[in-house]
Design a protein around this motif. Sequence first.
Motif, PDB file in Angstrom:
ATOM      1  N   ARG A 120       0.848  -1.199   0.000  1.00  0.00           N
ATOM      2  CA  ARG A 120       0.000   0.000   0.000  1.00  0.00           C
ATOM      3  C   ARG A 120       0.887   1.253   0.000  1.00  0.00           C
ATOM      4  NH1 ARG A 120      -3.043  -1.999   3.891  1.00  0.00           N
ATOM      5  NH2 ARG A 120      -2.146  -0.683   5.516  1.00  0.00           N
ATOM      6  N   SER A 143       3.056   1.752  -3.250  1.00  0.00           N
ATOM      7  CA  SER A 143       2.359   1.947  -4.521  1.00  0.00           C
ATOM      8  C   SER A 143       2.342   3.415  -4.923  1.00  0.00           C
ATOM      9  CB  SER A 143       0.934   1.398  -4.441  1.00  0.00           C
ATOM     10  OG  SER A 143       0.173   2.198  -3.562  1.00  0.00           O
ATOM     11  N   ARG A 144       2.546   4.329  -3.980  1.00  0.00           N
ATOM     12  CA  ARG A 144       2.524   5.730  -4.384  1.00  0.00           C
ATOM     13  C   ARG A 144       3.919   6.306  -4.628  1.00  0.00           C
ATOM     14  NH1 ARG A 144       0.647   6.002   1.105  1.00  0.00           N
ATOM     15  NH2 ARG A 144       2.076   7.172   2.426  1.00  0.00           N
ATOM     16  N   ILE A 148       7.022   7.494  -6.526  1.00  0.00           N
ATOM     17  CA  ILE A 148       7.183   7.974  -7.905  1.00  0.00           C
ATOM     18  C   ILE A 148       8.618   7.795  -8.404  1.00  0.00           C
ATOM     19  CG2 ILE A 148       5.250   9.599  -7.886  1.00  0.00           C
ATOM     20  CD1 ILE A 148       7.370  11.836  -7.399  1.00  0.00           C
ATOM     21  N   ARG A 149       9.419   7.094  -7.659  1.00  0.00           N
ATOM     22  CA  ARG A 149      10.802   6.798  -8.058  1.00  0.00           C
ATOM     23  C   ARG A 149      11.607   8.069  -8.345  1.00  0.00           C
ATOM     24  NH1 ARG A 149      10.944   1.683 -12.025  1.00  0.00           N
ATOM     25  NH2 ARG A 149      12.883   1.304 -10.925  1.00  0.00           N
ATOM     26  N   CYS A 150      11.406   9.077  -7.527  1.00  0.00           N
ATOM     27  CA  CYS A 150      12.167  10.319  -7.699  1.00  0.00           C
ATOM     28  C   CYS A 150      13.543  10.199  -7.065  1.00  0.00           C
ATOM     29  CB  CYS A 150      11.412  11.497  -7.085  1.00  0.00           C
ATOM     30  SG  CYS A 150      11.262  11.415  -5.283  1.00  0.00           S
ATOM     31  N   TYR A 151      13.701   9.204  -6.193  1.00  0.00           N
ATOM     32  CA  TYR A 151      14.957   8.943  -5.497  1.00  0.00           C
ATOM     33  C   TYR A 151      15.420  10.103  -4.623  1.00  0.00           C
ATOM     34  CZ  TYR A 151      14.937   4.678  -8.119  1.00  0.00           C
ATOM     35  OH  TYR A 151      14.558   3.461  -8.632  1.00  0.00           O
ATOM     36  N   ALA A 152      14.466  10.879  -4.124  1.00  0.00           N
ATOM     37  CA  ALA A 152      14.815  11.881  -3.123  1.00  0.00           C
ATOM     38  C   ALA A 152      15.356  11.177  -1.879  1.00  0.00           C
ATOM     39  CB  ALA A 152      13.599  12.736  -2.768  1.00  0.00           C
ATOM     40  N   ALA A 182      12.719  -0.153 -15.777  1.00  0.00           N
ATOM     41  CA  ALA A 182      12.272   1.244 -15.737  1.00  0.00           C
ATOM     42  C   ALA A 182      10.777   1.322 -15.468  1.00  0.00           C
ATOM     43  CB  ALA A 182      12.597   1.925 -17.058  1.00  0.00           C
ATOM     44  N   GLU A 183      10.104   0.214 -15.589  1.00  0.00           N
ATOM     45  CA  GLU A 183       8.659   0.212 -15.385  1.00  0.00           C
ATOM     46  C   GLU A 183       8.336   0.547 -13.931  1.00  0.00           C
ATOM     47  OE1 GLU A 183       5.162  -2.393 -17.422  1.00  0.00           O
ATOM     48  OE2 GLU A 183       7.081  -3.318 -17.020  1.00  0.00           O
ATOM     49  N   ALA A 184       7.356   1.419 -13.730  1.00  0.00           N
ATOM     50  CA  ALA A 184       7.054   1.878 -12.374  1.00  0.00           C
ATOM     51  C   ALA A 184       6.137   0.882 -11.671  1.00  0.00           C
ATOM     52  CB  ALA A 184       6.420   3.268 -12.425  1.00  0.00           C
ATOM     53  N   SER A 239      12.283  13.516   3.139  1.00  0.00           N
ATOM     54  CA  SER A 239      12.360  13.998   1.765  1.00  0.00           C
ATOM     55  C   SER A 239      11.309  13.399   0.850  1.00  0.00           C
ATOM     56  CB  SER A 239      13.740  13.673   1.190  1.00  0.00           C
ATOM     57  OG  SER A 239      14.716  14.390   1.889  1.00  0.00           O
ATOM     58  N   PRO A 271       8.263  12.923  -1.086  1.00  0.00           N
ATOM     59  CA  PRO A 271       7.107  13.794  -1.334  1.00  0.00           C
ATOM     60  C   PRO A 271       5.789  13.057  -1.118  1.00  0.00           C
ATOM     61  CG  PRO A 271       8.100  13.138  -3.420  1.00  0.00           C
ATOM     62  CD  PRO A 271       9.001  12.624  -2.328  1.00  0.00           C
ATOM     63  N   MET A 272       5.850  11.725  -1.117  1.00  0.00           N
ATOM     64  CA  MET A 272       4.643  10.928  -0.993  1.00  0.00           C
ATOM     65  C   MET A 272       4.424  10.441   0.442  1.00  0.00           C
ATOM     66  SD  MET A 272       3.264  11.001  -3.877  1.00  0.00           S
ATOM     67  CE  MET A 272       3.842  11.934  -5.273  1.00  0.00           C
ATOM     68  N   GLY A 273       5.305  10.842   1.341  1.00  0.00           N
ATOM     69  CA  GLY A 273       5.113  10.500   2.754  1.00  0.00           C
ATOM     70  C   GLY A 273       5.158   9.009   3.034  1.00  0.00           C
ATOM     71  N   ALA A 294       0.101  12.618   1.715  1.00  0.00           N
ATOM     72  CA  ALA A 294      -0.011  12.946   0.298  1.00  0.00           C
ATOM     73  C   ALA A 294      -1.460  12.898  -0.178  1.00  0.00           C
ATOM     74  CB  ALA A 294       0.842  11.976  -0.512  1.00  0.00           C
ATOM     75  N   GLN A 344       3.888   7.803 -15.950  1.00  0.00           N
ATOM     76  CA  GLN A 344       5.289   7.644 -15.542  1.00  0.00           C
ATOM     77  C   GLN A 344       5.998   6.634 -16.430  1.00  0.00           C
ATOM     78  OE1 GLN A 344       6.244   7.380 -11.392  1.00  0.00           O
ATOM     79  NE2 GLN A 344       8.397   7.597 -11.896  1.00  0.00           N
ATOM     80  N   THR A 345       5.322   5.533 -16.750  1.00  0.00           N
ATOM     81  CA  THR A 345       5.871   4.653 -17.792  1.00  0.00           C
ATOM     82  C   THR A 345       4.755   4.272 -18.736  1.00  0.00           C
ATOM     83  OG1 THR A 345       5.483   2.657 -16.509  1.00  0.00           O
ATOM     84  CG2 THR A 345       7.673   3.598 -16.388  1.00  0.00           C
ATOM     85  N   CYS A 397      17.605  15.192  -7.035  1.00  0.00           N
ATOM     86  CA  CYS A 397      16.590  14.141  -7.100  1.00  0.00           C
ATOM     87  C   CYS A 397      15.536  14.538  -8.128  1.00  0.00           C
ATOM     88  CB  CYS A 397      15.956  13.890  -5.728  1.00  0.00           C
ATOM     89  SG  CYS A 397      14.847  15.200  -5.148  1.00  0.00           S
ATOM     90  N   GLY A 398      14.498  13.750  -8.243  1.00  0.00           N
ATOM     91  CA  GLY A 398      13.521  14.006  -9.298  1.00  0.00           C
ATOM     92  C   GLY A 398      12.224  14.633  -8.816  1.00  0.00           C
ATOM     93  N   TYR A 437       9.361  15.558 -11.509  1.00  0.00           N
ATOM     94  CA  TYR A 437       8.301  14.550 -11.594  1.00  0.00           C
ATOM     95  C   TYR A 437       6.943  15.121 -11.170  1.00  0.00           C
ATOM     96  CZ  TYR A 437      11.719  10.801 -12.365  1.00  0.00           C
ATOM     97  OH  TYR A 437      12.705   9.987 -12.874  1.00  0.00           O
ATOM     98  N   GLU A 470      12.879  -3.269 -22.078  1.00  0.00           N
ATOM     99  CA  GLU A 470      12.781  -4.232 -20.990  1.00  0.00           C
ATOM    100  C   GLU A 470      12.516  -5.596 -21.614  1.00  0.00           C
ATOM    101  OE1 GLU A 470      13.688  -3.442 -18.106  1.00  0.00           O
ATOM    102  OE2 GLU A 470      13.601  -1.267 -18.263  1.00  0.00           O
ATOM    103  N   LEU A 509       9.933   1.060 -23.468  1.00  0.00           N
ATOM    104  CA  LEU A 509       9.151   1.919 -22.584  1.00  0.00           C
ATOM    105  C   LEU A 509       9.571   3.366 -22.692  1.00  0.00           C
ATOM    106  CD1 LEU A 509       9.280  -0.096 -19.243  1.00  0.00           C
ATOM    107  CD2 LEU A 509       7.412  -0.041 -20.897  1.00  0.00           C
ATOM    108  N   PRO A 537      12.840  18.697  -0.884  1.00  0.00           N
ATOM    109  CA  PRO A 537      13.312  18.361   0.462  1.00  0.00           C
ATOM    110  C   PRO A 537      14.176  19.461   1.086  1.00  0.00           C
ATOM    111  CG  PRO A 537      13.734  16.551  -1.074  1.00  0.00           C
ATOM    112  CD  PRO A 537      13.275  17.715  -1.893  1.00  0.00           C
TER     113      PRO A 537
END
Lengths: 276, 322, 356
Positions: free
Chosen positions: B202, B205-206, B208-212, B238-240, B269, B271-273, C33, C62-63, C241-242, C246, C259, C268, C337
């Motif tokens: 859960r 799932s949110r 966003i792969r920003c890697y902050a 690369a698929e999310a 950091s 953003p999606m908590g 969020a 996103q993808t 970062c993104g 994003y 992939e 993708l 951040p």
Amino acid sequence: MSHSPYMPQIATIIETIDETPDIKTFRVVLQDPAAMAAFRFLPGQVAQLSVFGTGESTFVINSPPTRMDFLQFTVMRVGELTHRLHTLREGDPVGLRGPLGNHFDVDAMKGRDIVFIGGGVGMAPLRTLLLYMLDNRADFGTITLIYGGRTPEHLCYKSELAEWAARGDMRVELTVDNPDKNWSHRVGVVPAVLTDLNVSPQNAVAVTCGPPIMIRFTIQALAKLGFTDEQIVTTLERRMKCGVGLCGRCNIGGKFVCVDGPVFTQAQLKGLPQEF
Amino acid sequence: MAENDRIQRLIAAVKAELPKLDFVLGYGRGFDALHATPITVRTEADADKLIFDATCVENLATSLYAMRGKRIGIVVKGCDSRSVVELMQEKLLDRANLVVFGMPCQGVIDLAKVRVRADIAQARGAEFTETEVRLLLPEGERVLSRQDVLADKCLRCRYPNPLIADHLIGPEVEPKGVEDTYADLEGFEKLNPQERFDFWKRQMSRCIRCYACRNACPLCVCKHVCLADSREPHWLSAEATLQEKWLFQVMHALHLAGRCTECGECQRSCPMGIPILLLKRKMNRELKEVFNYEAGVDPEAVPPLHTFQMEEEKIKDRGLLW
Amino acid sequence: MVARFIENDAVAALAAAWARDYRLLAPVREGQAVIYRPWAPDMHPFLGRPPTASAKQALLPQTENLLSYTYRKDHADLTKTEVFLADPLPPEPTVVLGCRPCDARGNKLLDRVFLERGVADPLYAARRAATLFVTVACEHMENTCFCHWTGGGPTSEEGSDVLLFAVTGGYAARAITPAGEKLLANLPDTSQQIADELAARLANPVEPGPAPDLRAAPERFLALFDNMDFWMDQSARCLSCGVCTYLCPTCSCFNITDENQGLKGKRLRTWDTCMSALYTLEGSGYNPRVSRAHRLRNRVGHKFCYHPQEFPAASNERNAQPEVSCTGCGRCIKSCPVSVDIRRIVLDLLEKGEKK
């Protein structure tokens, strides 16, 4: 869905040629004969080659539009895609998207003396233009090729270099940094040869492609010889993905190398933010 | 006011060191009274912009690795100083090129906790006392208990005073916590494996792969040379998808085992908590139990997972099996 | 124009009705969020705050699949391989509920890239044509909001199909497009009382603070382009970062990767971020944007210099203010951040880039 700019055509490799220890040339034809017959491009334009499952990369089409038996690409082995490409053999399928990008302004070069200055795999785009000019020889003035590499082994298109030198209607000057015992040509860096030959800028166009450091010193040498920025033409490389100006990464200021390039005059480059 | 006096002493100390440094990393005021933002101090005028209060949440040690080769100063809280120590332990930092300005800290606020109590999107001002956070909002003043909105790490803080400092801008602070009981893990550990996995599915799932989370981590020094981005080997698609997002967090936690000082920047950091610090806390608890080790406290200590030897003397003797 | 009325309690039922004909994306609260989720019967759409991410995910996921491929080996001669390609599936008709005017305006800027600049992107075009935006007008401006810098405002209609105004007991809904009109077809008109409330609100719009004159931004950006100390100081805090890119409604850069799974796989398109070192890293190891300073410079330059230079005519509609590739939603500030503030950078540009 309307035709997607991301959808490659399928091509077959008909021949591979080992150029140097890490450079290979691939000759491909589109599998659809009608598409191959309809394929039109101009010297300097590029295409994206795909190995499905690995990815896609941009290469200049280095066979001229005057010789359409196949499309030729020369590939240096540096990253993921080029490593994979080097494993392919005759008969293997690849994806091809193109032609993409701009081209050398061949009309503006008509009637002028042409100086090609190439280094290493940078000979590829020069080859397209050179062969195009040789196939339309009467349209152009004198043609000089200065081509250099680290060692004799690192020069591409070796058999053609000999042919070109033997033609009599163009001048070929070869140079290497490190000669072997059979080397009978020049030794030293490309810009030094240019200075040594004292090439005249009169009614001339210089076309240069090679490693960034070579291009930098070549442009300095050309300027010293009296070439204006408009008389110096080069090609830029950037990491590219989409090839059609959408994915963003190949921008230099507001220009995209994939659509506004890869061919630029030195005058155009000076007008861009200096980020290359 | 004492706090103001302390900032003036910080500014004076920074100014005194400036001639010897390329710049000092400190805190300036962000876009509103509840946000600080890291600033580079090059001049005396820059130094006058320095602040230090409960909004100074960022761990400035995150920038240290990228700035190797420069002579810089850095303002640290107690918790941040542990990152500096850990970087020293891992030989990722040249201490001789670093001047540390240590700020004993009464705890920083967790804006996530403030937001559930007040809408601060239009905050006009904020004031911090020892017991209160006074918010100036469009509808009027709103007073919160400081204790209610302190970051979790501050509530259990045992190192409010920097463990390493060239300039300690006191007075020192009495630690709040004695021993970390990892009480926050208890609820989670009561769940069965399926429930835990459902929880993470859960949460992740949110993502966003920003890697902050990765880039905010002072010890995640690989940054862009990371398994998340690697094509060779191709660990992650690369698929999310949930699977890719989750795999990264698991790897991140594993790579930080015995290194993480729980500064909490990964979670702050996000953003999606997503409560990703929980994973690192769990790893640290295991490390504490198995090795009785705590990261970033002793510059001389060797982190347990750094004791690995490529050629172990002999394999473990398991006795005769047949 | 007549507005329709949606009672607070009726929002979920309306969303459910839309979800029968469309893929519905609606915002829900999850922890800190506010996330767009595909409609589910137990969902409670939350319209009280701007969603954490922008709505661009509806047009540029996103993808997404650009193509799929299959290799087929010749069983008689295993050295022979054929490859077959297939287009991705067409998009479903979609309604996005709960975006903000700044998000909807972002669609116009995405159109500039994907439809107007050069080669048109058929995947984007298909999604754009199939997607409706039901936007919630803003009642106030947050500390991070600056839509008024970019020609927008809390009640801007640009890019929306329906605009919702929070009123007593629910929402007054105004159709902006014929497609929006259809979405509202079964709703009652607002009462006179609500109509008056809406009129009063529109007559007294939120008064944003002053906005800077951005006409000089491109020129001053270029004047500061080579001043690496300026960019170093602006970016020293940046984590690379993104988050900013994003969450941004107008950032549209993407990566393309394959992939592979056995003898088949897909190509993708994935959101990419110019803040990452990998974005421009070349196979040879050369990187034209080697530091955070270079990368932050590119992001700011793209939005406030390169875009307005590319679309100079667009500024005529905005009292000669340039069209920038930014809608002032403030997400890059709010979610950063380390509180990097693009407004501050632009103001610094305007000040320090001025010719002495």
